[in-house]
Structure formats: C-alpha cells, structure tokens
Design a protein around this motif. Structure first.
Motif, mmCIF file in Angstrom:
data_model
loop_
_atom_site.group_PDB
_atom_site.id
_atom_site.type_symbol
_atom_site.label_atom_id
_atom_site.label_comp_id
_atom_site.label_asym_id
_atom_site.label_seq_id
_atom_site.Cartn_x
_atom_site.Cartn_y
_atom_site.Cartn_z
ATOM 1 N N GLY A 195 59.923 28.282 42.511
ATOM 2 C CA GLY A 195 60.204 27.735 41.197
ATOM 3 C C GLY A 195 59.301 28.266 40.101
ATOM 4 O O GLY A 195 59.574 28.057 38.917
ATOM 5 N N CYS A 196 58.241 28.977 40.480
ATOM 6 C CA CYS A 196 57.371 29.578 39.464
ATOM 7 C C CYS A 196 58.113 30.731 38.787
ATOM 8 O O CYS A 196 58.816 31.500 39.432
ATOM 9 N N GLU A 197 57.924 30.845 37.487
ATOM 10 C CA GLU A 197 58.604 31.875 36.705
ATOM 11 C C GLU A 197 57.665 32.959 36.203
ATOM 12 O O GLU A 197 58.120 33.931 35.589
ATOM 13 N N ALA A 198 56.371 32.808 36.447
ATOM 14 C CA ALA A 198 55.429 33.811 35.944
ATOM 15 C C ALA A 198 54.140 33.771 36.755
ATOM 16 O O ALA A 198 53.803 32.762 37.381
ATOM 17 N N MET A 241 57.561 25.619 32.075
ATOM 18 C CA MET A 241 57.462 26.727 33.019
ATOM 19 C C MET A 241 56.352 26.470 34.034
ATOM 20 O O MET A 241 55.265 26.043 33.671
ATOM 21 N N LYS A 242 56.638 26.761 35.293
ATOM 22 C CA LYS A 242 55.618 26.752 36.331
ATOM 23 C C LYS A 242 55.032 28.162 36.430
ATOM 24 O O LYS A 242 55.773 29.146 36.455
ATOM 25 N N VAL A 243 53.703 28.244 36.492
ATOM 26 C CA VAL A 243 53.050 29.543 36.458
ATOM 27 C C VAL A 243 51.997 29.640 37.557
ATOM 28 O O VAL A 243 51.380 28.636 37.930
ATOM 29 N N ILE A 244 51.798 30.850 38.061
ATOM 30 C CA ILE A 244 50.748 31.150 39.033
ATOM 31 C C ILE A 244 49.592 31.784 38.279
ATOM 32 O O ILE A 244 49.801 32.649 37.433
ATOM 33 N N ILE A 245 48.363 31.380 38.593
ATOM 34 C CA ILE A 245 47.178 31.942 37.940
ATOM 35 C C ILE A 245 46.182 32.381 39.005
ATOM 36 O O ILE A 245 45.930 31.663 39.973
ATOM 37 N N THR A 246 45.613 33.577 38.826
ATOM 38 C CA THR A 246 44.556 34.053 39.722
ATOM 39 C C THR A 246 43.310 34.371 38.902
ATOM 40 O O THR A 246 43.324 34.349 37.688
ATOM 41 N N GLY A 247 42.224 34.681 39.624
ATOM 42 C CA GLY A 247 40.965 34.956 38.941
ATOM 43 C C GLY A 247 40.333 33.711 38.369
ATOM 44 O O GLY A 247 39.638 33.750 37.349
ATOM 45 N N SER A 248 40.522 32.601 39.049
ATOM 46 C CA SER A 248 40.184 31.284 38.498
ATOM 47 C C SER A 248 38.699 31.061 38.246
ATOM 48 O O SER A 248 38.335 30.215 37.427
ATOM 49 N N THR A 249 37.826 31.780 38.935
ATOM 50 C CA THR A 249 36.390 31.582 38.736
ATOM 51 C C THR A 249 35.805 32.597 37.755
ATOM 52 O O THR A 249 34.615 32.552 37.459
ATOM 53 N N GLY A 250 36.628 33.503 37.263
ATOM 54 C CA GLY A 250 36.160 34.509 36.320
ATOM 55 C C GLY A 250 36.292 34.051 34.882
ATOM 56 O O GLY A 250 36.882 33.005 34.586
ATOM 57 N N LEU A 251 35.757 34.860 33.980
ATOM 58 C CA LEU A 251 35.772 34.529 32.552
ATOM 59 C C LEU A 251 37.193 34.348 32.038
ATOM 60 O O LEU A 251 37.516 33.343 31.391
ATOM 61 N N ALA A 258 61.332 35.739 42.570
ATOM 62 C CA ALA A 258 62.271 36.115 41.500
ATOM 63 C C ALA A 258 63.732 35.872 41.871
ATOM 64 O O ALA A 258 64.484 35.290 41.076
ATOM 65 N N PRO A 259 64.194 36.290 43.058
ATOM 66 C CA PRO A 259 65.613 36.103 43.385
ATOM 67 C C PRO A 259 66.029 34.639 43.498
ATOM 68 O O PRO A 259 67.217 34.338 43.397
ATOM 69 N N ALA A 260 65.074 33.740 43.715
ATOM 70 C CA ALA A 260 65.400 32.325 43.894
ATOM 71 C C ALA A 260 65.519 31.577 42.573
ATOM 72 O O ALA A 260 65.919 30.402 42.564
ATOM 73 N N LEU A 261 65.201 32.245 41.461
ATOM 74 C CA LEU A 261 65.302 31.583 40.160
ATOM 75 C C LEU A 261 66.753 31.437 39.735
ATOM 76 O O LEU A 261 67.635 32.110 40.264
ATOM 77 N N ALA A 262 66.987 30.563 38.775
ATOM 78 C CA ALA A 262 68.339 30.390 38.238
ATOM 79 C C ALA A 262 68.807 31.697 37.601
ATOM 80 O O ALA A 262 68.013 32.568 37.247
ATOM 81 N N ASP A 263 70.108 31.829 37.441
ATOM 82 C CA ASP A 263 70.696 33.081 36.977
ATOM 83 C C ASP A 263 70.152 33.549 35.631
ATOM 84 O O ASP A 263 70.094 34.746 35.358
ATOM 85 N N ASN A 264 69.765 32.632 34.777
ATOM 86 C CA ASN A 264 69.308 33.001 33.431
ATOM 87 C C ASN A 264 67.797 33.145 33.341
ATOM 88 O O ASN A 264 67.237 33.287 32.256
ATOM 89 N N GLN A 265 67.102 33.115 34.475
ATOM 90 C CA GLN A 265 65.645 33.187 34.483
ATOM 91 C C GLN A 265 65.161 34.513 35.057
ATOM 92 O O GLN A 265 65.797 35.078 35.954
ATOM 93 N N ARG A 266 64.023 35.000 34.534
ATOM 94 C CA ARG A 266 63.384 36.207 35.031
ATOM 95 C C ARG A 266 61.922 35.900 35.327
ATOM 96 O O ARG A 266 61.279 35.139 34.602
ATOM 97 N N PHE A 267 61.402 36.497 36.371
ATOM 98 C CA PHE A 267 59.995 36.313 36.722
ATOM 99 C C PHE A 267 59.163 37.304 35.917
ATOM 100 O O PHE A 267 59.490 38.489 35.844
ATOM 101 N N ARG A 268 58.068 36.825 35.292
ATOM 102 C CA ARG A 268 57.199 37.689 34.497
ATOM 103 C C ARG A 268 55.833 37.811 35.179
ATOM 104 O O ARG A 268 55.172 36.804 35.434
ATOM 105 N N PHE A 269 55.440 39.036 35.464
ATOM 106 C CA PHE A 269 54.124 39.307 36.043
ATOM 107 C C PHE A 269 53.257 39.883 34.929
ATOM 108 O O PHE A 269 53.526 40.964 34.412
ATOM 109 N N VAL A 270 52.209 39.136 34.555
ATOM 110 C CA VAL A 270 51.340 39.516 33.442
ATOM 111 C C VAL A 270 49.993 39.951 34.023
ATOM 112 O O VAL A 270 49.231 39.125 34.539
#
Length: 224
Positions: free
Chosen positions: A68-71, A1-11, A109-121
């Motif tokens: 292509g990121c899924e989360a 899975m490709k993932v996006i991460i924020t808050g990179s300088t925090g704990l 999210a709409p650009a993902l494959a049919d069986n994929q869902r985007f997860r925002f954590v």
C-alpha cells in the motif's frame, strides 16, 4: 499517502521523518531502521518503525508490511570519506539502493490501484556523474558512485508501468541549528538547510516532478 523512509538516524533521514509526521499529505510513514529510534518517533501514531538489519534483502514478510505504500524516500548514503573504504561506500550506496528499488518495483508498484504510481525518491548529490570513465578533479568517488546509483535507478524507471524515479541533487545540507556564519558560508556553494530539503523530498514523494534529475537550485522552489 503511505511512504517508506530510510536513513532514519542520519541528518537527512531524521528530518524527513519529522516532515512526514507534520505533513498532512502523509498518512503513515514506515521507517526501515537498523537501530532503535527516539520514543517521540517510534511512539508516534503516524510512524511504524520496522527493524531491518540487511538492506540488500527484502523478504516477503517485510514487503507484506509495506503493501500500500506509494513512495520511498531513500536517504542512505553520504559521501565516500564517511565510509571506511570505497567498496563499503559502493555497497551501501549502489547495492542497497538498487536492491530496494527492484523489490519495490516488482512487488509494491504492481499492487497499487490502477491510477497510482510508485515514486522512488533518491537523495543524491550535486555534480553526480553517470560516466564512470570520466576523470574528475574533485570528489571523484562520491560523484561517480552517486551517478552510478542514479543511472541504475533511472534504468529501472518504467514510464509505461507504475514505477517512477526522482533524484534530487542537493549541493550541501546544513543542520537546523547551523550558525549565521554557517548559513552565509553555505550560500557560497548553494547549500540547503536540512528542514527545507526534507520538505522538498516529501513534496516530490507526494507530487512527483517534471524531471527525474532535480538540481540543487530547483529544490528551493519545492519547500515553500
């Protein structure tokens, strides 16, 4: 899975990056950051650091890079006392988070494959309060703002589409080098060590969860 991460300088965000690198389920991490990161992160083959100065805007070229990121694991925020004033806290916590979620829902999210869902954590906090009119005896600003973010995100969630939202609520986060006394004190209010929280957040990004709101006590079963 490709993932996006924020808050990179925090704990929390920095621990999430380390866990993403170590976790075989994550194939690549795209880290949005205002600041330069240590070379052991920026030079890692599994990480792409993308300079991003304004977290209220997500231009087309940035979204193209994130295709292509899924989360997304969102670790920007904190508590009200950490900010110069309530307006700044609300802007960073509410405006920035919802702007990203809307952009990712509309474009990624709409650009993902049919069986994929985007997860925002969204890394929230214990006792977050959705009712903005409710009187609270302690940590009112932090709890109201966290609740406002949670509600805004959950309103964006689309069960029939491809955008899921999960809001883990740690009660407190202990650094990895916490002392024995700190660990004992943390147990009194159900705190979690940052490396265990990072594992739980990555687990949710990879697998989802049964509920949108994941309480502090439930996080302990997600980092084993």
């Amino acid at each position: 899975m490709k993932v996006i991460i924020t808050g990179s300088t925090g704990l929390v965000g920095s621990a999430v990056i380390r866990e993403a690198i170590a976790n075989d389920g994550i194939t690549h991490a795209f880290v949005l950051s205002r600041k330069d990161l240590p070379k052991e992160i920026s030079d890692n083959a599994k990480v792409t650091v993308i300079p991003h100065a304004d977290f209220s805007k997500y231009p087309e070229d940035l979204l193209t890079q994130l295709a292509g990121c899924e989360a997304c694991i969102w670790a920007i925020g904190g508590r009200a006392p950490h900010f110069p004033d309530l307006d700044t806290f609300r802007k960073v916590s509410v405006d920035f988070t919802l702007a990203a979620a809307r952009a990712f829902k509309q474009r990624l999210a709409p650009a993902l494959a049919d069986n994929q869902r985007f997860r925002f954590v969204f890394c929230s906090g214990m006792l977050a309060e959705w009712d903005q009119q409710k009187s609270l005896l302690f940590m009112a600003d932090s709890r109201h703002v966290k609740g406002q973010v949670e509600k805004g995100l959950c309103d964006l969630a689309d069960k029939d589409g491809r955008f899921d939202v999960f809001c883990p609520r740690p009660s407190g986060v202990l650094p990895s080098n916490v002392s024995t006394l700190g660990k004992l004190t943390g147990k009194l209010y159900g705190a979690i060590q940052v490396q265990d929280l990072a594992k739980a957040l990555v687990y949710i990004a990879l697998n989802g969860a049964e509920k949108q709101i994941i309480e502090a006590g439930e996080l302990t079963s997600l980092h084993k």
